[in-house]
Design a protein around this motif. Structure first.
Motif, PDB file in Angstrom:
ATOM      1  N   ASP A  69       0.857  -1.174   0.000  1.00 29.48           N
ATOM      2  CA  ASP A  69       0.000   0.000   0.000  1.00 29.48           C
ATOM      3  C   ASP A  69       0.899   1.232   0.000  1.00 29.48           C
ATOM      4  O   ASP A  69       1.524   1.548   1.021  1.00 29.48           O
ATOM      5  N   ASN A  70       0.984   1.909  -1.135  1.00 29.22           N
ATOM      6  CA  ASN A  70       1.839   3.090  -1.290  1.00 29.22           C
ATOM      7  C   ASN A  70       3.300   2.797  -0.927  1.00 29.22           C
ATOM      8  O   ASN A  70       3.955   3.575  -0.237  1.00 29.22           O
ATOM      9  N   ARG A  75       0.687  -6.708   3.640  1.00 32.60           N
ATOM     10  CA  ARG A  75       0.565  -8.112   4.040  1.00 32.60           C
ATOM     11  C   ARG A  75       1.664  -8.892   3.342  1.00 32.60           C
ATOM     12  O   ARG A  75       1.847  -8.769   2.137  1.00 32.60           O
ATOM     13  N   ALA A  76       2.398  -9.702   4.124  1.00 31.24           N
ATOM     14  CA  ALA A  76       3.519 -10.459   3.557  1.00 31.24           C
ATOM     15  C   ALA A  76       3.067 -11.737   2.867  1.00 31.24           C
ATOM     16  O   ALA A  76       3.779 -12.287   2.051  1.00 31.24           O
TER      17      ALA A  76
END
Length: 172
Positions: A69-70, A75-76
């Motif tokens: 996100d940016n 999330r991995a």
């Protein structure tokens, strides 16, 4: 260096997924190259027996691909090198690729090699069940089991201690 473990997992998952997609593309392209250029292979068998590996590959893509996100890691993804079910899914994928290459090289009879997967899964389930049954059999607390275990029931540490001559155990 916040979330270093998650960043490492994300990088590893991305590399694994990219490599998996490239290998899958190469294996299937090789099959179609042989099919269209040299000799005809059974495309129905290819579709039916490739479907599990493709579904597993898309499942890995869904659970393992990191999301950002940016520029920040959101999330991995799940660990694609985990033991258990994930490991079994990798085995199915590798075996599918092997069968595709074998069918391209040898011919349509090579698709029977895929029968090893359900046979192996059945054997694994059987040995797991019998192992669990043997493990649960010892929970009955029978008197004859305790007497027969004797020296065979001691741990490695206890056996070493007795071998050295220190702290001998007395069995009743």
């Amino acid at each position: 260096m916040a979330q270093k473990a998650l960043k490492t997992l994300a990088a590893r998952n991305t590399a694994i997924l990219n490599r998996t997609h490239l290998i899958s593309l190469g294996v299937n392209a090789f099959f179609f190259l042989i099919h269209f250029l040299l000799s005809s292979r059974n495309l129905t068998a290819w579709f039916v027996l490739t479907l599990p590996s493709l579904l597993i590959e898309f499942w890995f893509e869904r659970i393992g691909r990191p999301t950002h996100d940016n520029g920040d890691l959101k999330r991995a993804g799940e660990d694609l090198e985990a033991k258990g079910l994930t490991e079994w899914m990798w085995d199915i994928t590798y075996w599918s690729w092997g069968c595709i290459v074998l069918a391209a090289l040898v011919g349509n009879k090579a698709w029977y090699a895929w029968a090893v997967v359900p046979l192996y899964s059945g054997w694994l389930a059987f040995t797991t069940f019998t192992g669990a049954r043997k493990g649960l059999a010892g929970m009955g607390g029978g008197a004859d089991e305790g007497a027969s275990s004797g020296a065979a029931g001691q741990s490695k540490r206890q056996a070493k201690m007795e071998k050295r001559g220190g702290q001998k155990m007395q069995y009743r």
